[in-house]
Scaffold this active site. Structure first.
Site, mmCIF file in Angstrom:
data_model
loop_
_atom_site.group_PDB
_atom_site.id
_atom_site.type_symbol
_atom_site.label_atom_id
_atom_site.label_comp_id
_atom_site.label_asym_id
_atom_site.label_seq_id
_atom_site.Cartn_x
_atom_site.Cartn_y
_atom_site.Cartn_z
ATOM 1 N N TYR A 141 0.978 -1.279 0.019
ATOM 2 C CA TYR A 141 -0.156 0.018 -0.104
ATOM 3 C C TYR A 141 1.047 1.148 0.105
ATOM 4 O O TYR A 141 0.600 2.160 -0.762
ATOM 5 C CB TYR A 141 -1.014 -0.151 1.362
ATOM 6 C CG TYR A 141 -1.796 1.500 1.344
ATOM 7 C CD1 TYR A 141 -2.716 1.801 0.237
ATOM 8 C CD2 TYR A 141 -1.672 2.189 2.332
ATOM 9 C CE1 TYR A 141 -3.383 2.857 0.448
ATOM 10 C CE2 TYR A 141 -2.355 3.280 2.573
ATOM 11 C CZ TYR A 141 -3.349 3.763 1.470
ATOM 12 O OH TYR A 141 -3.900 4.970 1.551
ATOM 13 N N ARG B 206 1.408 6.715 -6.872
ATOM 14 C CA ARG B 206 0.460 7.606 -7.190
ATOM 15 C C ARG B 206 0.711 9.128 -6.986
ATOM 16 O O ARG B 206 0.441 9.884 -7.961
ATOM 17 C CB ARG B 206 -0.632 7.414 -6.294
ATOM 18 C CG ARG B 206 -1.884 8.377 -6.396
ATOM 19 C CD ARG B 206 -3.234 7.883 -5.663
ATOM 20 N NE ARG B 206 -3.000 7.599 -4.210
ATOM 21 C CZ ARG B 206 -3.951 7.185 -3.124
ATOM 22 N NH1 ARG B 206 -5.192 7.102 -3.776
ATOM 23 N NH2 ARG B 206 -3.513 6.939 -2.088
ATOM 24 N N TYR C 262 -1.213 13.039 6.531
ATOM 25 C CA TYR C 262 -0.732 12.040 7.402
ATOM 26 C C TYR C 262 0.631 12.096 7.651
ATOM 27 O O TYR C 262 1.396 12.620 6.700
ATOM 28 C CB TYR C 262 -1.030 10.623 6.680
ATOM 29 C CG TYR C 262 -2.507 10.144 6.987
ATOM 30 C CD1 TYR C 262 -3.532 10.729 7.840
ATOM 31 C CD2 TYR C 262 -2.924 9.064 6.333
ATOM 32 C CE1 TYR C 262 -4.826 10.361 7.795
ATOM 33 C CE2 TYR C 262 -4.128 8.372 6.189
ATOM 34 C CZ TYR C 262 -5.001 8.997 6.971
ATOM 35 O OH TYR C 262 -6.368 8.388 7.161
ATOM 36 N N ARG D 130 -11.746 13.246 1.556
ATOM 37 C CA ARG D 130 -12.756 12.653 2.417
ATOM 38 C C ARG D 130 -13.942 12.522 1.701
ATOM 39 O O ARG D 130 -14.763 11.231 1.915
ATOM 40 C CB ARG D 130 -12.959 12.877 3.757
ATOM 41 C CG ARG D 130 -11.601 12.905 4.604
ATOM 42 C CD ARG D 130 -11.045 11.554 4.955
ATOM 43 N NE ARG D 130 -10.057 11.731 5.768
ATOM 44 C CZ ARG D 130 -9.124 10.787 5.988
ATOM 45 N NH1 ARG D 130 -9.477 9.457 5.647
ATOM 46 N NH2 ARG D 130 -8.208 10.854 6.868
ATOM 47 N N GLU E 59 -14.168 -0.981 6.699
ATOM 48 C CA GLU E 59 -13.887 0.289 5.762
ATOM 49 C C GLU E 59 -15.366 0.445 4.974
ATOM 50 O O GLU E 59 -15.916 -0.563 4.661
ATOM 51 C CB GLU E 59 -12.932 0.260 4.947
ATOM 52 C CG GLU E 59 -12.589 1.687 4.451
ATOM 53 C CD GLU E 59 -11.293 1.905 3.518
ATOM 54 O OE1 GLU E 59 -10.158 1.744 4.039
ATOM 55 O OE2 GLU E 59 -11.283 2.120 2.190
HETATM 56 C C1 3EB Z 1 -7.835 5.868 5.543
HETATM 57 O O1 3EB Z 1 -8.850 6.940 6.073
HETATM 58 C C2 3EB Z 1 -8.470 4.817 5.196
HETATM 59 O O2 3EB Z 1 -5.399 5.368 -0.467
HETATM 60 O O3 3EB Z 1 -6.784 6.107 -1.662
HETATM 61 C C3 3EB Z 1 -9.141 5.288 2.632
HETATM 62 C C4 3EB Z 1 -9.726 5.595 1.290
HETATM 63 C C5 3EB Z 1 -8.239 4.820 2.936
HETATM 64 C C6 3EB Z 1 -8.609 5.960 0.250
HETATM 65 C C7 3EB Z 1 -6.651 5.686 -0.511
HETATM 66 C C8 3EB Z 1 -7.054 5.011 1.559
HETATM 67 C C9 3EB Z 1 -7.441 5.556 0.383
HETATM 68 O O4 3EB Z 1 -6.654 6.155 5.561
HETATM 69 C C10 3EB Z 1 -7.549 4.253 3.892
#
Ligand code: 3EB
Length: 333
Positions: free
Chosen positions: A149, A156, A209, A222, A323
């Site tokens: 990941y 990306r 992050y 989001r 999720e």
């Molecule tokens: C998170 O909130 C959970 O890498 O495109 C959620 C939605 C998550 C999209 C992405 C990752 C992705 O971090 C993981």
């Protein structure tokens, strides 16, 4: 179909898929082999097969996006496209190199795929990604000391920068989940007009992050919101039990489900005008044995009405059991 100018999301059995396909923008088939997807839809309709078991279903499940009359089909490079005047759906698959242990196999596939996508967006004139689904096999496996990941996130971001795109702020809603095997599969919705980008006040933006979650942050919002024929369409990214940037309730699938639903309610608060009961949900469950607890929480929060499907998938953090993604305004006419 009445309400033909909207955008409709349906989950149907494959046997129903050919009916009404002419207004289909694109589709993803879950729980089947690649050949079954090809049998389910005419070749010109962009579609992918995702190797991800469907829970609580007798057979494969087709996620179908319909846009009303006037859909035209084509391709740019490896990206299969369907477009209307204002929307485009695209899909592609990227095989990794034969060397399964190479860290660069997934990175190369991801970077190639995102470059293909942005070339297709430029060519089609529908330049703004709204919603992207990313499915990659063995998402939590490490190769050459780095989780796949995280390799995906590095590539990306590298591709976005190379294509002159932003990597935070104006980035699409997304999901990134682990499939069982097969190629990297990506499909997306894009629009001629930029969407509204929505963040969650309970969560740190994923593109901010800290490096403990990977040297390159994931580039997604989001949620995103667009308008089509006077209707507001809302796309919630994969949402989980993360508050701030930390995972909460590790080892407790029920509590993680409740926290996730609280996050979704907070997002709906930001979007305005949508209730929990008006969305369609796709729920990714890491361990099938957690399905009972997760379902109980989902049912308690949503009631009977909203459409929901359950898939078995690896989630991008090892301590996340569930999720949930959702779409609003894409229901029936
Ligand atoms: C998170 O909130 C959970 O890498 O495109 C959620 C939605 C998550 C999209 C992405 C990752 C992705 O971090 C993981």
């Amino acid at each position: 179909m009445s309400g033909a100018q909207g955008l409709q999301l349906e989950y149907v059995a494959t046997a129903q898929a050919r009916e009404g396909w002419r207004d289909t923008l694109g589709a993803a088939l879950y729980g089947a082999a690649a050949g079954e997807a090809d049998a389910a839809l005419p070749a010109e309709v962009p579609h992918v097969a995702v190797r991800m078991p469907v829970l609580q279903s007798v057979g494969p499940l087709l996620e179908r996006w319909r846009a009303g009359p006037g859909v035209r089909y084509g391709h740019v490079g490896a990206v299969r496209l369907a477009h209307t005047a204002d929307l485009v759906f695209g899909a592609l698959e990227a095989a990794e190199g034969a060397d399964e242990t190479a860290r660069s196999g997934l990175e190369a596939a991801t970077e190639w795929a995102y470059r293909q996508i942005h070339a297709a967006l430029e060519a089609s004139g529908h330049a703004h990604l709204v919603r992207v689904w990313n499915y990659l096999p063995r998402i939590n496996t490490e190769t050459r000391g780095l989780e796949r990941y995280r390799q995906f996130n590095i590539a990306r971001q590298r591709a976005l920068i190379a294509c002159g795109r932003e990597v935070h702020g104006n980035v699409p809603a997304a999901s990134a989940l682990g499939s069982q095997d097969g190629p990297l599969v990506i499909y997306f919705l894009a629009a001629r007009e930029a969407p509204r980008f929505i963040e969650n006040p309970r969560q740190m933006s994923a593109y901010h992050y800290p490096p403990e979650y990977g040297e390159r942050a994931p580039s997604f919002s989001r949620a995103t919101l667009i308008e089509r024929a006077g209707r507001r369409l809302l796309f919630l990214s994969g949402t989980s039990s993360i508050v701030g940037h930390r995972t909460l309730h590790a080892g407790d699938a029920a509590a993680q489900t409740r926290e996730t639903l609280t996050n979704i309610e907070a997002l709906l608060g930001q979007a305005g005008g949508f209730g929990l009961g008006e969305l369609a949900y796709k729920i990714y469950v890491r361990r099938p044995e957690d399905l009972g607890q997760i379902r109980r929480e989902v049912d308690a929060a949503l009631g009977a009405r909203p459409q929901r499907v359950y898939l078995q998938a690896d989630v991008c953090r090892g301590d996340l059991a569930v999720e949930i993604e959702a779409a609003g305004g894409c229901g029936g006419p």
